[in-house]
Design a protein around this motif. Structure first.
Motif, PDB file in Angstrom:
ATOM      1  N   GLU A   1       4.616  -5.286  11.169  1.00  0.00           N
ATOM      2  CA  GLU A   1       3.220  -5.717  11.030  1.00  0.00           C
ATOM      3  C   GLU A   1       3.098  -7.159  10.522  1.00  0.00           C
ATOM      4  OE1 GLU A   1       0.736  -4.157  12.133  1.00  0.00           O
ATOM      5  OE2 GLU A   1       0.951  -2.002  11.933  1.00  0.00           O
ATOM      6  N   GLY A   2       4.224  -7.725  10.045  1.00  0.00           N
ATOM      7  CA  GLY A   2       4.166  -9.083   9.500  1.00  0.00           C
ATOM      8  C   GLY A   2       3.520  -9.146   8.137  1.00  0.00           C
ATOM      9  N   ILE A   3       3.462  -8.010   7.435  1.00  0.00           N
ATOM     10  CA  ILE A   3       2.813  -7.947   6.126  1.00  0.00           C
ATOM     11  C   ILE A   3       3.886  -7.735   5.056  1.00  0.00           C
ATOM     12  CG2 ILE A   3       1.230  -6.632   4.658  1.00  0.00           C
ATOM     13  CD1 ILE A   3      -0.327  -5.926   7.239  1.00  0.00           C
ATOM     14  N   PHE A   4       4.114  -8.755   4.240  1.00  0.00           N
ATOM     15  CA  PHE A   4       5.101  -8.683   3.163  1.00  0.00           C
ATOM     16  C   PHE A   4       4.353  -8.384   1.870  1.00  0.00           C
ATOM     17  CE2 PHE A   4       8.092 -11.211   0.239  1.00  0.00           C
ATOM     18  CZ  PHE A   4       8.880 -10.094  -0.001  1.00  0.00           C
ATOM     19  N   CYS A   5       4.448  -7.132   1.428  1.00  0.00           N
ATOM     20  CA  CYS A   5       3.718  -6.721   0.234  1.00  0.00           C
ATOM     21  C   CYS A   5       4.698  -6.356  -0.877  1.00  0.00           C
ATOM     22  CB  CYS A   5       2.814  -5.530   0.534  1.00  0.00           C
ATOM     23  SG  CYS A   5       3.686  -4.025   1.049  1.00  0.00           S
ATOM     24  N   GLU A   6       4.198  -6.229  -2.095  1.00  0.00           N
ATOM     25  CA  GLU A   6       5.062  -5.742  -3.157  1.00  0.00           C
ATOM     26  C   GLU A   6       5.318  -4.253  -2.928  1.00  0.00           C
ATOM     27  OE1 GLU A   6       3.501  -5.896  -7.100  1.00  0.00           O
ATOM     28  OE2 GLU A   6       1.448  -5.500  -6.474  1.00  0.00           O
ATOM     29  N   PRO A   7       6.449  -3.727  -3.413  1.00  0.00           N
ATOM     30  CA  PRO A   7       6.799  -2.338  -3.115  1.00  0.00           C
ATOM     31  C   PRO A   7       5.709  -1.317  -3.438  1.00  0.00           C
ATOM     32  CG  PRO A   7       8.676  -3.467  -4.066  1.00  0.00           C
ATOM     33  CD  PRO A   7       7.519  -4.425  -4.142  1.00  0.00           C
ATOM     34  N   SER A   8       5.001  -1.505  -4.544  1.00  0.00           N
ATOM     35  CA  SER A   8       3.964  -0.535  -4.907  1.00  0.00           C
ATOM     36  C   SER A   8       2.881  -0.448  -3.844  1.00  0.00           C
ATOM     37  CB  SER A   8       3.347  -0.893  -6.267  1.00  0.00           C
ATOM     38  OG  SER A   8       2.740  -2.165  -6.209  1.00  0.00           O
ATOM     39  N   SER A   9       2.569  -1.559  -3.185  1.00  0.00           N
ATOM     40  CA  SER A   9       1.552  -1.551  -2.125  1.00  0.00           C
ATOM     41  C   SER A   9       1.946  -0.621  -0.994  1.00  0.00           C
ATOM     42  CB  SER A   9       1.353  -2.965  -1.563  1.00  0.00           C
ATOM     43  OG  SER A   9       0.772  -3.827  -2.503  1.00  0.00           O
ATOM     44  N   ALA A  10       3.256  -0.522  -0.755  1.00  0.00           N
ATOM     45  CA  ALA A  10       3.742   0.298   0.349  1.00  0.00           C
ATOM     46  C   ALA A  10       3.627   1.785   0.065  1.00  0.00           C
ATOM     47  CB  ALA A  10       5.192  -0.063   0.659  1.00  0.00           C
ATOM     48  N   ALA A  11       3.343   2.160  -1.180  1.00  0.00           N
ATOM     49  CA  ALA A  11       3.210   3.578  -1.513  1.00  0.00           C
ATOM     50  C   ALA A  11       2.076   4.227  -0.728  1.00  0.00           C
ATOM     51  CB  ALA A  11       2.991   3.756  -3.011  1.00  0.00           C
ATOM     52  N   GLY A  12       0.962   3.517  -0.569  1.00  0.00           N
ATOM     53  CA  GLY A  12      -0.158   4.058   0.199  1.00  0.00           C
ATOM     54  C   GLY A  12       0.192   4.241   1.662  1.00  0.00           C
ATOM     55  N   VAL A  13       0.953   3.303   2.214  1.00  0.00           N
ATOM     56  CA  VAL A  13       1.377   3.397   3.610  1.00  0.00           C
ATOM     57  C   VAL A  13       2.401   4.517   3.778  1.00  0.00           C
ATOM     58  CG1 VAL A  13       2.419   2.149   5.541  1.00  0.00           C
ATOM     59  CG2 VAL A  13       0.898   0.945   3.954  1.00  0.00           C
ATOM     60  N   ALA A  14       3.321   4.633   2.810  1.00  0.00           N
ATOM     61  CA  ALA A  14       4.291   5.731   2.836  1.00  0.00           C
ATOM     62  C   ALA A  14       3.572   7.072   2.786  1.00  0.00           C
ATOM     63  CB  ALA A  14       5.255   5.605   1.657  1.00  0.00           C
ATOM     64  N   GLY A  15       2.523   7.137   1.995  1.00  0.00           N
ATOM     65  CA  GLY A  15       1.740   8.364   1.913  1.00  0.00           C
ATOM     66  C   GLY A  15       1.049   8.685   3.221  1.00  0.00           C
TER      67      GLY A  15
ATOM     68  N   ASN B   1      -6.961   3.668  14.819  1.00  0.00           N
ATOM     69  CA  ASN B   1      -7.999   3.171  13.911  1.00  0.00           C
ATOM     70  C   ASN B   1      -7.504   3.042  12.472  1.00  0.00           C
ATOM     71  OD1 ASN B   1     -10.102   3.190  15.985  1.00  0.00           O
ATOM     72  ND2 ASN B   1      -9.965   5.428  15.853  1.00  0.00           N
ATOM     73  N   VAL B   2      -6.314   2.470  12.328  1.00  0.00           N
ATOM     74  CA  VAL B   2      -5.733   2.232  11.013  1.00  0.00           C
ATOM     75  C   VAL B   2      -5.815   0.738  10.706  1.00  0.00           C
ATOM     76  CG1 VAL B   2      -3.647   2.344   9.584  1.00  0.00           C
ATOM     77  CG2 VAL B   2      -4.190   4.217  11.167  1.00  0.00           C
ATOM     78  N   TYR B   3      -6.233   0.419   9.490  1.00  0.00           N
ATOM     79  CA  TYR B   3      -6.397  -0.973   9.075  1.00  0.00           C
ATOM     80  C   TYR B   3      -5.730  -1.190   7.717  1.00  0.00           C
ATOM     81  CZ  TYR B   3     -10.100  -0.864  12.603  1.00  0.00           C
ATOM     82  OH  TYR B   3     -10.804  -0.704  13.773  1.00  0.00           O
ATOM     83  N   PHE B   4      -5.369  -2.436   7.467  1.00  0.00           N
ATOM     84  CA  PHE B   4      -4.824  -2.833   6.172  1.00  0.00           C
ATOM     85  C   PHE B   4      -5.799  -3.796   5.489  1.00  0.00           C
ATOM     86  CE2 PHE B   4      -1.064  -2.317   8.988  1.00  0.00           C
ATOM     87  CZ  PHE B   4      -0.546  -1.171   8.410  1.00  0.00           C
ATOM     88  N   LYS B   5      -6.181  -3.476   4.268  1.00  0.00           N
ATOM     89  CA  LYS B   5      -7.018  -4.376   3.475  1.00  0.00           C
ATOM     90  C   LYS B   5      -6.071  -5.223   2.631  1.00  0.00           C
ATOM     91  CE  LYS B   5     -10.951  -5.824   1.535  1.00  0.00           C
ATOM     92  NZ  LYS B   5     -11.756  -6.853   2.212  1.00  0.00           N
ATOM     93  N   LEU B   6      -5.978  -6.508   2.954  1.00  0.00           N
ATOM     94  CA  LEU B   6      -4.966  -7.385   2.352  1.00  0.00           C
ATOM     95  C   LEU B   6      -5.459  -8.002   1.047  1.00  0.00           C
ATOM     96  CD1 LEU B   6      -3.463  -9.189   5.478  1.00  0.00           C
ATOM     97  CD2 LEU B   6      -2.917  -6.951   4.507  1.00  0.00           C
ATOM     98  N   GLU B   7      -5.425  -7.188  -0.005  1.00  0.00           N
ATOM     99  CA  GLU B   7      -5.787  -7.688  -1.325  1.00  0.00           C
ATOM    100  C   GLU B   7      -4.747  -8.658  -1.865  1.00  0.00           C
ATOM    101  OE1 GLU B   7      -8.966  -6.574  -3.341  1.00  0.00           O
ATOM    102  OE2 GLU B   7      -8.977  -7.058  -1.214  1.00  0.00           O
ATOM    103  N   SER B   8      -3.613  -8.716  -1.194  1.00  0.00           N
ATOM    104  CA  SER B   8      -2.583  -9.701  -1.519  1.00  0.00           C
ATOM    105  C   SER B   8      -3.058 -11.132  -1.270  1.00  0.00           C
ATOM    106  CB  SER B   8      -1.333  -9.429  -0.679  1.00  0.00           C
ATOM    107  OG  SER B   8      -1.664  -9.308   0.703  1.00  0.00           O
ATOM    108  N   CYS B   9      -4.166 -11.288  -0.568  1.00  0.00           N
ATOM    109  CA  CYS B   9      -4.701 -12.623  -0.258  1.00  0.00           C
ATOM    110  C   CYS B   9      -5.647 -13.151  -1.334  1.00  0.00           C
ATOM    111  CB  CYS B   9      -5.408 -12.604   1.093  1.00  0.00           C
ATOM    112  SG  CYS B   9      -4.286 -12.344   2.492  1.00  0.00           S
TER     113      CYS B   9
ATOM    114  N   ILE C   1      -4.747   0.189   1.465  1.00  0.00           N
ATOM    115  CA  ILE C   1      -4.961  -0.943   0.574  1.00  0.00           C
ATOM    116  C   ILE C   1      -3.620  -1.589   0.230  1.00  0.00           C
ATOM    117  CG2 ILE C   1      -6.040  -1.734  -1.552  1.00  0.00           C
ATOM    118  CD1 ILE C   1      -7.949  -0.355   0.484  1.00  0.00           C
ATOM    119  N   ILE C   2      -3.472  -2.845   0.621  1.00  0.00           N
ATOM    120  CA  ILE C   2      -2.275  -3.628   0.277  1.00  0.00           C
ATOM    121  C   ILE C   2      -2.604  -4.385  -0.997  1.00  0.00           C
ATOM    122  CG2 ILE C   2      -0.607  -5.340   1.061  1.00  0.00           C
ATOM    123  CD1 ILE C   2      -0.674  -2.699   2.691  1.00  0.00           C
ATOM    124  N   THR C   3      -2.144  -3.864  -2.119  1.00  0.00           N
ATOM    125  CA  THR C   3      -2.644  -4.313  -3.425  1.00  0.00           C
ATOM    126  C   THR C   3      -2.077  -5.639  -3.897  1.00  0.00           C
ATOM    127  OG1 THR C   3      -0.969  -2.857  -4.398  1.00  0.00           O
ATOM    128  CG2 THR C   3      -3.222  -2.015  -4.282  1.00  0.00           C
ATOM    129  N   GLY C   4      -0.859  -6.009  -3.439  1.00  0.00           N
ATOM    130  CA  GLY C   4      -0.270  -7.247  -3.943  1.00  0.00           C
ATOM    131  C   GLY C   4       0.759  -7.823  -2.979  1.00  0.00           C
TER     132      GLY C   4
END
Length: 352
Positions: free
Chosen positions: A280-294, A44-52, A313-316
């Motif tokens: 996952e096919g999600i290319f985000c800016e490095p800072s966005s990956a901090a939440g996933v790393a956490g 039950n993990v989801y990504f909110k693609l604010e990069s869009c 949250i995928i911020t960018g």
């Protein structure tokens, strides 16, 4: 498509006189994670693609409200300090709605892929001596000016817009999730999410509020370490901030949600960033990956239950910072193939 200002007009601080402007921000996808289900047993993990969002980051949600309120007040100039995303957003909305836009950027590295949007949108880009925090201090000194509007997240209108992402998550899931994981830089976004989930719970749109789990880079973790970082260092430029403007609000959001703010290393950020793209096919800016790393660290430390619902949250977008892809340790894993003819290509394909 209904504008963000119109869709959530009953939940954000705007008036009938606030212009209903839009660049098509909001309504970003909430994407289920295949990787966390199959590899880690978290279904039950989801990504909110604010990069869009229109300029490629979550900043557009707040900027549309800040610019709308600036127009309502008959402002002619907007100004911000930025490591890239805020400047891109301010420049786009300023350009569309006839506002002169002034952007202060630090003398430290800011990817040209982030500055490109401000430049092409016609903003006045000013490089100041020092870090983002120095630029932010200058902007704060102008906060009460009657001739311009500051559009950084110290502007409460920005928070009003950014909290709408929480509304959309509740709408998509049918209720608030158990956890939300996101990067923390200036601290405004984690506060905005708390405000959004709190507002929906208060009005019984949702039955609960999630625990907010914020993550800073280990070389730029003033909130975690409880002291200002004079020379913040991290490959994640968007969270390379040593003195967050919304420090107290971020701490309050974490406290009120029973969450946490922790830190992750640059290596953990890069690993999560590559994993998101390759699995996952999600290319985000490095800072966005901090939440996933956490989130990966929380799972490794057995701090979460597999059945809990979690949103990262995928911020960018990763197109904001492509320079990291050029680093040798990333390219070396799969170097470019040199093939001279069809027969060599066929041999190569048989080896896959």
């Amino acid at each position: 498509m209904q504008s963000l200002l119109e869709k959530f007009k009953d939940f954000i601080d705007i008036s009938p006189n606030t212009p209903r402007i839009s660049l098509g921000e909001g309504d970003t996808p909430l994407v289920w994670s295949r990787m966390f289900d199959q590899k880690y047993g978290f279904p039950n993990v989801y990504f909110k693609l604010e990069s869009c969002n229109p300029t490629g980051s979550f900043k557009d949600r707040g900027m549309v409200v800040a610019v709308a309120k600036a127009l309502e007040k008959k402002a002619k100039v907007i100004i911000c300090s930025s490591t890239g995303n805020t400047s891109a957003s301010a420049s786009a909305y300023g350009g569309r709605y006839g506002l002169k836009t002034v952007v202060l950027i630090p003398s430290t590295d800011v990817p040209i892929s982030k500055l490109a949007q401000s430049i092409i949108c016609g903003a006045h880009v000013v490089r100041i001596s020092g870090s983002f925090d120095n630029a932010m201090a200058m902007v704060k000194a102008l906060e009460d000016s009657s001739v311009l509007t500051v559009v950084n997240s110290i502007n409460t209108d920005r928070i009003e817009g950014q909290k709408t992402a929480a509304f959309e998550i509740v709408d998509d899931l049918g209720d608030a999730p158990d956890y939300v994981c996101l990067p923390v830089g200036n601290g405004g976004n984690i506060y905005a999410y708390w405000r959004g989930f709190h507002d929906f719970a208060l009005k019984a749109v949702s039955s609960k509020q999630p625990k907010l789990m914020g993550f800073q880079a280990s070389g730029s973790a003033p909130i975690v370490d409880q002291e200002r970082v004079l020379s913040p260092k991290t490959i994640a430029s968007a969270i390379r901030i040593g003195n967050p403007a919304n420090w107290e609000k971020a701490v309050m959001a974490v406290r009120e949600s029973n969450g946490l703010i922790s830190k992750v290393t640059d290596r953990e950020i890069i690993d999560a960033w590559q994993m998101l793209a390759s699995q996952e096919g999600i290319f985000c800016e490095p800072s966005s990956a901090a939440g996933v790393a956490g989130l990966l660290k929380l799972i490794h430390n057995q701090q979460l239950s597999a059945q809990q619902s979690i949103v990262c949250i995928i911020t960018g977008t990763g197109l904001k910072d492509v320079s990291l892809v050029e680093q040798s340790d990333i390219q070396s894993s799969k170097p470019f193939q040199v093939i001279n003819d069809l027969s060599e290509l066929q041999v190569f394909l048989r080896k896959l």
